[in-house]
Design a protein around this motif. Structure first.
Motif, PDB file in Angstrom:
ATOM      1  N   LYS A 176       0.834  -1.220   0.000  1.00  0.00           N
ATOM      2  CA  LYS A 176       0.000   0.000   0.000  1.00  0.00           C
ATOM      3  C   LYS A 176       0.867   1.268   0.000  1.00  0.00           C
ATOM      4  O   LYS A 176       0.605   2.207  -0.747  1.00  0.00           O
ATOM      5  CB  LYS A 176      -0.938  -0.008   1.214  1.00  0.00           C
ATOM      6  CG  LYS A 176      -2.194  -0.819   0.932  1.00  0.00           C
ATOM      7  CD  LYS A 176      -3.214  -0.682   2.031  1.00  0.00           C
ATOM      8  CE  LYS A 176      -2.995  -1.786   3.054  1.00  0.00           C
ATOM      9  NZ  LYS A 176      -3.985  -1.822   4.132  1.00  0.00           N
ATOM     10  N   THR A 177       1.896   1.277   0.832  1.00  0.00           N
ATOM     11  CA  THR A 177       2.775   2.455   0.885  1.00  0.00           C
ATOM     12  C   THR A 177       3.436   2.665  -0.469  1.00  0.00           C
ATOM     13  O   THR A 177       3.540   3.797  -0.959  1.00  0.00           O
ATOM     14  CB  THR A 177       3.894   2.221   1.935  1.00  0.00           C
ATOM     15  OG1 THR A 177       3.339   1.541   3.025  1.00  0.00           O
ATOM     16  CG2 THR A 177       4.559   3.486   2.346  1.00  0.00           C
ATOM     17  N   SER A 180       1.027   4.073  -2.966  1.00  0.00           N
ATOM     18  CA  SER A 180       0.739   5.474  -2.672  1.00  0.00           C
ATOM     19  C   SER A 180       1.904   6.364  -3.143  1.00  0.00           C
ATOM     20  O   SER A 180       1.691   7.398  -3.790  1.00  0.00           O
ATOM     21  CB  SER A 180       0.486   5.588  -1.161  1.00  0.00           C
ATOM     22  OG  SER A 180       0.548   6.895  -0.763  1.00  0.00           O
ATOM     23  N   LEU A 214      -4.844   1.364  -5.277  1.00  0.00           N
ATOM     24  CA  LEU A 214      -4.732   1.832  -3.895  1.00  0.00           C
ATOM     25  C   LEU A 214      -6.087   1.706  -3.189  1.00  0.00           C
ATOM     26  O   LEU A 214      -6.174   1.234  -2.044  1.00  0.00           O
ATOM     27  CB  LEU A 214      -4.265   3.296  -3.925  1.00  0.00           C
ATOM     28  CG  LEU A 214      -3.619   3.844  -2.672  1.00  0.00           C
ATOM     29  CD1 LEU A 214      -2.510   2.945  -2.174  1.00  0.00           C
ATOM     30  CD2 LEU A 214      -3.034   5.232  -2.985  1.00  0.00           C
ATOM     31  N   GLU A 215      -7.136   2.084  -3.910  1.00  0.00           N
ATOM     32  CA  GLU A 215      -8.503   1.974  -3.370  1.00  0.00           C
ATOM     33  C   GLU A 215      -8.815   0.510  -3.024  1.00  0.00           C
ATOM     34  O   GLU A 215      -9.279   0.193  -1.943  1.00  0.00           O
ATOM     35  CB  GLU A 215      -9.465   2.410  -4.477  1.00  0.00           C
ATOM     36  CG  GLU A 215     -10.517   3.417  -4.088  1.00  0.00           C
ATOM     37  CD  GLU A 215     -11.219   3.835  -5.357  1.00  0.00           C
ATOM     38  OE1 GLU A 215     -10.839   4.910  -5.859  1.00  0.00           O
ATOM     39  OE2 GLU A 215     -12.099   3.094  -5.868  1.00  0.00           O
ATOM     40  N   TYR A 217      -6.765  -1.999  -2.454  1.00  0.00           N
ATOM     41  CA  TYR A 217      -5.986  -2.575  -1.348  1.00  0.00           C
ATOM     42  C   TYR A 217      -6.234  -1.874  -0.019  1.00  0.00           C
ATOM     43  O   TYR A 217      -5.738  -2.309   1.010  1.00  0.00           O
ATOM     44  CB  TYR A 217      -4.496  -2.644  -1.708  1.00  0.00           C
ATOM     45  CG  TYR A 217      -4.243  -3.807  -2.632  1.00  0.00           C
ATOM     46  CD1 TYR A 217      -4.391  -5.112  -2.182  1.00  0.00           C
ATOM     47  CD2 TYR A 217      -3.923  -3.607  -3.967  1.00  0.00           C
ATOM     48  CE1 TYR A 217      -4.217  -6.190  -3.032  1.00  0.00           C
ATOM     49  CE2 TYR A 217      -3.748  -4.683  -4.828  1.00  0.00           C
ATOM     50  CZ  TYR A 217      -3.893  -5.972  -4.345  1.00  0.00           C
ATOM     51  OH  TYR A 217      -3.730  -7.044  -5.182  1.00  0.00           O
ATOM     52  N   THR A 218      -7.027  -0.810  -0.039  1.00  0.00           N
ATOM     53  CA  THR A 218      -7.448  -0.220   1.232  1.00  0.00           C
ATOM     54  C   THR A 218      -8.559  -1.106   1.801  1.00  0.00           C
ATOM     55  O   THR A 218      -8.710  -1.248   3.007  1.00  0.00           O
ATOM     56  CB  THR A 218      -7.935   1.226   0.999  1.00  0.00           C
ATOM     57  OG1 THR A 218      -6.887   1.906   0.320  1.00  0.00           O
ATOM     58  CG2 THR A 218      -8.244   1.955   2.285  1.00  0.00           C
ATOM     59  N   GLU A 221      -6.794  -6.782   2.148  1.00  0.00           N
ATOM     60  CA  GLU A 221      -5.413  -6.905   2.652  1.00  0.00           C
ATOM     61  C   GLU A 221      -4.546  -7.607   1.600  1.00  0.00           C
ATOM     62  O   GLU A 221      -4.902  -8.679   1.116  1.00  0.00           O
ATOM     63  CB  GLU A 221      -5.456  -7.725   3.953  1.00  0.00           C
ATOM     64  CG  GLU A 221      -4.335  -7.452   4.937  1.00  0.00           C
ATOM     65  CD  GLU A 221      -4.004  -5.973   5.114  1.00  0.00           C
ATOM     66  OE1 GLU A 221      -2.809  -5.679   5.028  1.00  0.00           O
ATOM     67  OE2 GLU A 221      -4.912  -5.139   5.309  1.00  0.00           O
ATOM     68  N   PRO A 222      -3.404  -6.983   1.204  1.00  0.00           N
ATOM     69  CA  PRO A 222      -2.542  -7.660   0.221  1.00  0.00           C
ATOM     70  C   PRO A 222      -1.971  -8.959   0.812  1.00  0.00           C
ATOM     71  O   PRO A 222      -1.554  -8.976   1.955  1.00  0.00           O
ATOM     72  CB  PRO A 222      -1.396  -6.656  -0.004  1.00  0.00           C
ATOM     73  CG  PRO A 222      -1.883  -5.364   0.548  1.00  0.00           C
ATOM     74  CD  PRO A 222      -2.878  -5.681   1.605  1.00  0.00           C
TER      75      PRO A 222
END
Ligand code: SAM
Length: 288
Positions: A176-177, A180, A214-215, A217-218, A221-222
């Motif tokens: 996620k980071t 982003s 990003l949406e 994986y918010t 959970e990866p």
């Protein structure tokens, strides 16, 4: 040279042996032969490789060669190679030396005059690129980004105008980071193919944009291993650099004609801006 002669194990040589990235059936006949016939096997994680060898019914001497012992272990391996023994180098999965220890020992072998041979096998990066549905003709492999935020962002900024398709490895807990940071550097609309758990039961490819990834994986959970394949800057960044690229080809040519250029010169100039040959642009005008 006869086939069996060509495949005979050479003494004093290092074999880089590609192993499966998740599906045992991807091991090659030649990889099995080399692993069972070399004098010893250097492995990134000996417990992991012991399991692989057990599945393949191969017994062999295993020595450890990984990031934190690679200097001392590398020297011992070179000594044994120079004394005439043969060695297979394997890593936890995929092609040794690609974002794996291996790069250094190949260099040491080259310096010591030791022959290195390759037994090609699966590679996560190339497999993901092939599945990505993004341009494959020209690509850049970036491996893992730095875990340090500043270094990671700086590297991504250096890559913003890279026009070739980009390939990254990433761990699930950093996904996620990373997405982003990529959206900040490359823009939210940049296309990405997230290639997950390749060759395994949960193999999946999500072809989307950085913002939508990003949406997603918010909310989800990866999990598992990922390769991120990102479209090059052609399209997005070049349009920002040159607003004329937002025009249609006709409008683009008309713009230069209005500035006083002859039609063929205007076509030539517009083609150059768009990274096309004169005839490619000309054809796109007459096809309309
Ligand atoms: N040398 C290996 C290769 O080239 O295939 C890569 C080794 S690197 C230490 C491990 C990374 O490769 C993982 O974090 C992941 O990014 C990627 N990877 C390995 N196996 C994968 C798989 N089955 N599916 C997706 N990515 C994978």
């Amino acid at each position: 040279m006869a086939e069996n002669e060509k495949n005979k194990i050479e003494g004093g040589a290092l074999y880089l042996v590609g192993t499966p990235i998740g599906n045992l059936a991807d091991i090659s006949e030649r990889a099995k032969k080399v692993l069972s016939e070399v004098d010893f096997i250097a492995a990134e994680d000996t417990r992991n490789t012991a399991k692989l060898l057990l599945c393949l019914g191969i017994r062999g001497e295993l020595v450890s060669y990984f990031e934190h012992n690679k200097k001392a272990s590398g020297e011992r391996i070179i000594e044994r190679l120079l004394s005439g023994e043969s060695c297979a180098l394997v890593t936890d999965a995929g092609m040794p030396a690609i974002s794996d220890p291996g790069e250094d020992i190949v260099r040491l072998c080259a310096e010591a005059g030791v022959r290195v041979l390759v037994v090609p096998g699966p590679c996560a990066a190339v497999s993901a690129l092939a599945l990505s549905a993004l341009p494959t003709g020209k690509f850049v492999f970036e491996g893992f980004l730095s875990a340090n935020k500043g270094e990671r962002r700086a590297r991504l900024l250096e890559l913003t105008s890279e026009s070739r398709t980009l390939i990254f490895y990433e761990a699930p807990h950093k996904l996620k980071t990373t997405l982003s940071d990529m959206a900040d550097a490359f823009g939210e609309e940049r296309r990405v193919s997230l290639c997950r758990e390749l060759t395994k039961i949960n193999e999946e490819v999500i072809r989307t944009t950085l913002a939508r990834a990003l949406e997603y994986y918010t909310e989800h959970e990866p999990r598992g291993e990922y390769v991120l394949v990102i479209e090059g800057a052609d399209g997005c960044a070049r349009k920002e650099e040159n607003p004329l690229l937002t025009l249609t080809p006709e409008e683009h040519v008309a713009h230069y004609e209005a500035e006083g250029l002859k039609r063929m010169d205007a076509i030539k100039k517009a083609a150059k801006d768009r990274g096309l040959s004169k005839s490619e642009l000309y054809n796109s005008l007459i096809e309309k």
